[in-house]
Design a protein around this motif. Structure first.
Motif, short mmCIF file in Angstrom:
data_model
loop_
_atom_site.label_atom_id
_atom_site.label_comp_id
_atom_site.label_asym_id
_atom_site.label_seq_id
_atom_site.Cartn_x
_atom_site.Cartn_y
_atom_site.Cartn_z
N ALA A 1 0.82 -1.21 0.00
CA ALA A 1 0.00 0.00 0.00
C ALA A 1 0.86 1.27 0.00
N LEU A 2 1.96 1.23 0.72
CA LEU A 2 2.83 2.40 0.82
C LEU A 2 3.59 2.68 -0.47
N THR A 3 3.79 1.66 -1.29
CA THR A 3 4.59 1.83 -2.50
C THR A 3 3.75 1.95 -3.77
N ARG A 4 2.45 1.88 -3.64
CA ARG A 4 1.61 1.94 -4.84
C ARG A 4 1.34 3.40 -5.20
N SER A 5 1.70 3.75 -6.41
CA SER A 5 1.50 5.13 -6.88
C SER A 5 0.32 5.23 -7.85
N GLU A 6 -0.14 4.11 -8.37
CA GLU A 6 -1.23 4.12 -9.36
C GLU A 6 -2.33 3.18 -8.89
N ILE A 7 -3.58 3.65 -8.93
CA ILE A 7 -4.70 2.79 -8.56
C ILE A 7 -5.70 2.72 -9.71
N PHE A 8 -6.35 1.58 -9.80
CA PHE A 8 -7.34 1.30 -10.84
C PHE A 8 -8.63 0.88 -10.15
N ILE A 9 -9.70 1.63 -10.38
CA ILE A 9 -11.01 1.33 -9.82
C ILE A 9 -11.91 0.92 -10.98
N GLY A 10 -12.17 -0.36 -11.11
CA GLY A 10 -12.93 -0.86 -12.25
C GLY A 10 -14.41 -0.55 -12.18
N ASN A 11 -14.91 -0.20 -10.99
CA ASN A 11 -16.31 0.15 -10.80
C ASN A 11 -16.37 1.19 -9.69
N CYS A 12 -16.83 2.38 -10.01
CA CYS A 12 -16.79 3.47 -9.04
C CYS A 12 -17.64 3.21 -7.81
N TYR A 13 -18.56 2.22 -7.90
CA TYR A 13 -19.41 1.91 -6.76
C TYR A 13 -18.94 0.67 -6.00
N ALA A 14 -17.85 0.08 -6.40
CA ALA A 14 -17.37 -1.14 -5.74
C ALA A 14 -16.61 -0.85 -4.46
N VAL A 15 -16.18 0.38 -4.28
CA VAL A 15 -15.41 0.75 -3.10
C VAL A 15 -15.59 2.25 -2.89
N SER A 16 -15.57 2.68 -1.64
CA SER A 16 -15.74 4.10 -1.37
C SER A 16 -14.42 4.84 -1.57
N PRO A 17 -14.48 6.12 -1.93
CA PRO A 17 -13.25 6.90 -2.06
C PRO A 17 -12.44 6.95 -0.77
N VAL A 18 -13.14 7.04 0.36
CA VAL A 18 -12.43 7.13 1.64
C VAL A 18 -11.64 5.86 1.91
N ARG A 19 -12.20 4.72 1.59
CA ARG A 19 -11.47 3.46 1.80
C ARG A 19 -10.19 3.43 0.97
N VAL A 20 -10.29 3.90 -0.26
CA VAL A 20 -9.12 3.92 -1.14
C VAL A 20 -8.03 4.83 -0.59
N THR A 21 -8.41 6.05 -0.23
CA THR A 21 -7.39 7.01 0.22
C THR A 21 -6.84 6.65 1.59
N THR A 22 -7.62 5.93 2.40
CA THR A 22 -7.12 5.48 3.70
C THR A 22 -6.04 4.44 3.54
N ARG A 23 -6.22 3.55 2.57
CA ARG A 23 -5.24 2.48 2.38
C ARG A 23 -4.01 2.94 1.59
N PHE A 24 -4.24 3.66 0.52
CA PHE A 24 -3.14 4.05 -0.37
C PHE A 24 -2.83 5.53 -0.16
N LYS A 25 -1.65 5.83 0.33
CA LYS A 25 -1.30 7.19 0.76
C LYS A 25 -0.49 7.97 -0.26
N ARG A 26 0.19 7.29 -1.17
CA ARG A 26 1.17 7.98 -2.02
C ARG A 26 0.80 7.89 -3.50
N VAL A 27 -0.45 8.02 -3.79
CA VAL A 27 -0.94 7.83 -5.16
C VAL A 27 -0.75 9.10 -5.98
N THR A 28 -0.29 8.92 -7.21
CA THR A 28 -0.15 10.04 -8.14
C THR A 28 -0.96 9.84 -9.42
N SER A 29 -1.53 8.64 -9.60
CA SER A 29 -2.28 8.34 -10.82
C SER A 29 -3.52 7.53 -10.48
N VAL A 30 -4.68 7.94 -10.99
CA VAL A 30 -5.95 7.28 -10.67
C VAL A 30 -6.72 6.99 -11.95
#
Length: 613
Positions: A79-108
Motif C-alpha cells: 500500500a505504501l509503494t503503490r502510486s497508481e490505482i485502478f477502480i474498475g467500478n466506481c461503486y465497488a469501493v468508497s473513495p475514503v477506503r481507497v485514500t485510507t489504504r493508499f497514501k502515495r498515489v499520483t495516478s488514478v
C-alpha cells in the motif's frame, strides 16, 4: 494501467489478513522473533523496509494485488509503494477506503457506467458521478498527476477542483464522459499550468460559447497530447495555431470536424514533430477558387507520423495527400470515413506495410479486406464497423473478408467484426490461422442467423475459437447459437474474462455452463436471452469474484434477484427500470439486472427507477 489498485481485489486483500492467518508462523518468523528479543531491529519494520524497495519493481496491478495477500507486512508495504490505482467500478469501493489504504498515489483510473450504457440500455441519470470521488481525492492526494475517467458524469465544478487541488496535475483523459462543457475545459487550460495530456475521447462536451483553446497560457506549454475530436463546437483556429507553435513537445493532436484541411496544413507546417494526428475535416474549405496548398508535402515533412485518424467529412480526392506517411503508419483509423469506396481504400492500404492497428467501415467491402490481408502482415488489431447498424441492412462484408484476414494476418490478436452473414468454416479457419487471438468479437447483426451456407447454428465456429485460441480473454458471440456453444465456452474458455452475449442460447443450461466453467470470468454482459432464475443461481459461487453481471430483457424474476441478494450480502443487486418508471418491477421479469460486489454496501445516489435489493 499498470500498478493500479483494483477495487475488486481490495476485499480479498482485507479478508486474507484475519488474525488466524498470523498464527501459521514458520521457522523464519520464529528466528526473527528471537533476533528481536536479543536486541535486534524490530523484524516487521526491517521486513517492510526491504519490501518497499522490492515492490517498486512490481508494475502490474495484478502482481501487486497478489503480493498484498502474502501477509500483513506485505499488505502494508504494498500500500505504501503503490502510486497508481485502478477502480474498475466506481461503486465497488468508497473513495475514503481507497485514500485510507493508499497514501502515495499520483495516478488514478476510475470507470463508471457499464458498457451497455453506450447502446442506450441504461437511463442517462443512472449515476456514476465523479464529484464524490473528486472531493475525497482533492483532500488526500495533493500530489495527483494523472486522472483517467471512463463513462462517468463530470461537471465543470469537478474540473475546477482538479485545477485547484492538484498543483502538479499533468494528465487528464476523459473517455465516454458527460456533464461538462467548454467552460470547464477553459479552467483546466488556464489553471493546470503543467498539463501535458488533455484527451477528450468520445465524450459529450456542451458548448458554453467559451473559447477554451485560448485559455492556455501564452508562454511555452508542456503539452504532449491534445485530443478534442469529439467536441462538437467551433474553436478559434488562430488560438489553436498559436498554441501548437508554443508547444514544442506536442506529439499527439486530434482535431474536431470544425478544423478544415487547409487549416490542418498550417498546423502540420508548424508541428512537423507530430507522431499521432487526427485530421479533423478532410475536405475542400477554400473559397474564391484559391489553389490548394501542397498537402502531400506537409505530410511528407511530418516524417514521424505513425498514427493517423480523423477524416471526418472527407472528400476522397484528397486521400493521395497521405500517401507519403503510409509506409510508416502502425495505426490507421478510418472509422469516420464512411464515403471511402473500395478502390480508394485499396490505394491507401497497399502502402501500409507496417500497419498493426486498423479501424475501418464495412464500405471497403470484402475486396478491401483482401487488400489488407495481402499487405498488412504485421496486423495485430482490426475493427470493421457497419455504416448501417440495422438488422435488415445489406452489409458489404462477410465470411469472405474474415477468411482473407485470417489467412493473411497470422499475428492478429484482436478483432471486432460486424457483418450480416457468416459461416462456421470461416470462423474455424480464423481460430487455426490466428492462434494468438486475445479478443474475438463477431457481431452478426441479424438475430438468430445461422451459418448462411449450411444453415446450421454457429456453435462449431465459436467452439473452435475458444478451443484453439489459448490466450483468449474477451469474447462476444452472436448469430444462431444453441446451448452447445456455451458448453464449449465453459469447457475451453478458461482465460475468458469478458463475455458478451445477445439473442443466444436455448435454456438456463447455457449460462450454467459459462458460470461453472470459466474461472477467470470478470465481466458478463447478456441481453435478450432465455436465461432465468435457475441460470442466475448457478453463479452463486462466482459472483464475488466478478466485477459485474449485466442481464437485460431476459427471464429473471424479482424473486430470483432477491434470493441472490439474500445469499450474497456483499453483492449489490440493482433492478433497473426505464427513467420514467419507479424502481419496483410490476412485470413478471425484471427489465435490467446489474450486480456487482461492493466493499461499502449499496450506493447513496440511487435514482427512482433503480431498486437495490
Amino acid at each position: 494501467m499498470s500498478g493500479g489498485g483494483s477495487s475488486e481485489t481490495m476485499s480479498e486483500d482485507e479478508d486474507h489478513h484475519r488474525p488466524s492467518d498470523l498464527t501459521t508462523t514458520g521457522k523464519s518468523r520464529n528466528c526473527c522473533s528471537n533476533a528481536a528479543v536479543n536486541g535486534g531491529a524490530f523484524p516487521d519494520q526491517v521486513l517492510e523496509n526491504v519490501l518497499e524497495n522490492v515492490l517498486c519493481f512490481l508494475t502490474h496491478r495484478r502482481d501487486r494485488n497478489s503480493a498484498s495477500l502474502v501477509s500483513k507486512s506485505w499488505y502494508r508495504a504494498e500500500a505504501l509503494t503503490r502510486s497508481e490505482i485502478f477502480i474498475g467500478n466506481c461503486y465497488a469501493v468508497s473513495p475514503v477506503r481507497v485514500t485510507t489504504r493508499f497514501k502515495r498515489v499520483t495516478s488514478v483510473v476510475i470507470k463508471g457506467k457499464p458498457r451497455f450504457a453506450d447502446f442506450s440500455l441504461l437511463p442517462p441519470d443512472w449515476g456514476a458521478n465523479f464529484s464524490p470521488w473528486g472531493n475525497v481525492l482533492g483532500e488526500s492526494y495533493r500530489g495527483l498527476e494523472k486522472l483517467y475517467l471512463k463513462r462517468m458524469s463530470v461537471s465543470d465544478d469537478d474540473l475546477a477542483l482538479l485545477a485547484r487541488c492538484f498543483p502538479s496535475f499533468k494528465e487528464l483523459v476523459l473517455v465516454c464522459c458527460e456533464g461538462f462543457g467548454t467552460s470547464g475545459l477553459a479552467i483546466v487550460a488556464r489553471d493546470c499550468r503543467q498539463i501535458r495530456v488533455l484527451d477528450l475521447i468520445e465524450s459529450e462536451v456542451s458548448d458554453d460559447e467559451v473559447d477554451w483553446i485560448s485559455y492556455f497560457p501564452e508562454n511555452k506549454t508542456c503539452l504532449e497530447s491534445l485530443t478534442f475530436d469529439c467536441v462538437e463546437c467551433p474553436i478559434d483556429f488562430e488560438a489553436l495555431e498559436r498554441l501548437v507553435i508554443r508547444s514544442p513537445s506536442l506529439k499527439r493532436l486530434r482535431l474536431n470536424r470544425f478544423v478544415s484541411i487547409a487549416q490542418l496544413y498550417r498546423l502540420m507546417v508548424r508541428a512537423p514533430q507530430l507522431t499521432n494526428l487526427g485530421t479533423g475535416s478532410f475536405g475542400n474549405s477554400l473559397v474564391n477558387d484559391e489553389p490548394d496548398p501542397d498537402y502531400a508535402s506537409a505530410f511528407a515533412a511530418c516524417k514521424s507520423i505513425v498514427c493517423l485518424s480523423g477524416f471526418r467529412e472527407i472528400v476522397p480526392e484528397y486521400l493521395p495527400a497521405i500517401y507519403p506517411v503510409c509506409g510508416n503508419l502502425t495505426s490507421l483509423n478510418f472509422s469516420f470515413a464512411a464515403n471511402i469506396n473500395t478502390e480508394q481504400f485499396k490505394s491507401v492500404i497497399s502502402c501500409c506495410h507496417k500497419l498493426q492497428v486498423l479501424w475501418v467501415f464495412d464500405s471497403v467491402c470484402d475486396e478491401g479486406l483482401e487488400a489488407v490481408a495481402a499487405t498488412c502482415k504485421d496486423l495485430r488489431e482490426i475493427r470493421v464497423f457497419p455504416i448501417e447498424a440495422r438488422e435488415d441492412a445489406d452489409a458489404p462484408v462477410s465470411e469472405v473478408g474474415l477468411l482473407a484476414i485470417s489467412e493473411g494476418c497470422s499475428k492478429l490478436q484482436s478483432i471486432l467484426y460486424f457483418c450480416q452473414r457468416m459461416t462456421n468454416a470461416a470462423v474455424i479457419a480464423m481460430s487455426k490461422n490466428c492462434p494468438d487471438l486475445v479478443v474475438f468479437r463477431l457481431c452478426i447483426m441479424g438475430r438468430h442467423l445461422p451459418d448462411h451456407v449450411t444453415r446450421e447454428p454457429m456453435d462449431e465456429g465459436f467452439g473452435a475459437i475458444v478451443k484453439n485460441c489459448k490466450k483468449l480473454t474477451r469474447l462476444a458471440v452472436s448469430g444462431l447459437l444453441t446451448d452447445k456453444a456455451f458448453s464449449y465456452i465453459g469447457q475451453y474458455g478458461k482465460l475468458v474474462r469478458t463475455l458478451s452475449v445477445a439473442f443466444a442460447g436455448n435454456s438456463d443450461l447455457a449460462l450454467k455452463y459459462v458460470l461453472e466453467g470459466c474461472p477467470k470470468l470478470q465481466k458478463l454482459e447478456i441481453r435478450d436471452c432465455p436465461f432465468g432464475d435457475l441460470a442466475l443461481r448457478s453463479g452463486l459461487h462466482h459472483y464475488y469474484n466478478m466485477r459485474f453481471l449485466w442481464l437485460s430483457s431476459c427471464r429473471v424474476t424479482l424473486e430470483g434477484c432477491q434470493e441472490i441478494a439474500r445469499q450474497l450480502p456483499r453483492l449489490v443487486v440493482e433492478v433497473i427500470g426505464s427513467d420514467d418508471e419507479e424502481g419496483s418491477e410490476t412485470s413478471e421479469h425484471v427489465n435490467t439486472l446489474y450486480m456487482y460486489r461492493s466493499l461499502d454496501g449499496p450506493r447513496a445516489d440511487v435514482p427512482s427507477f433503480v431498486q437495490i435489493l
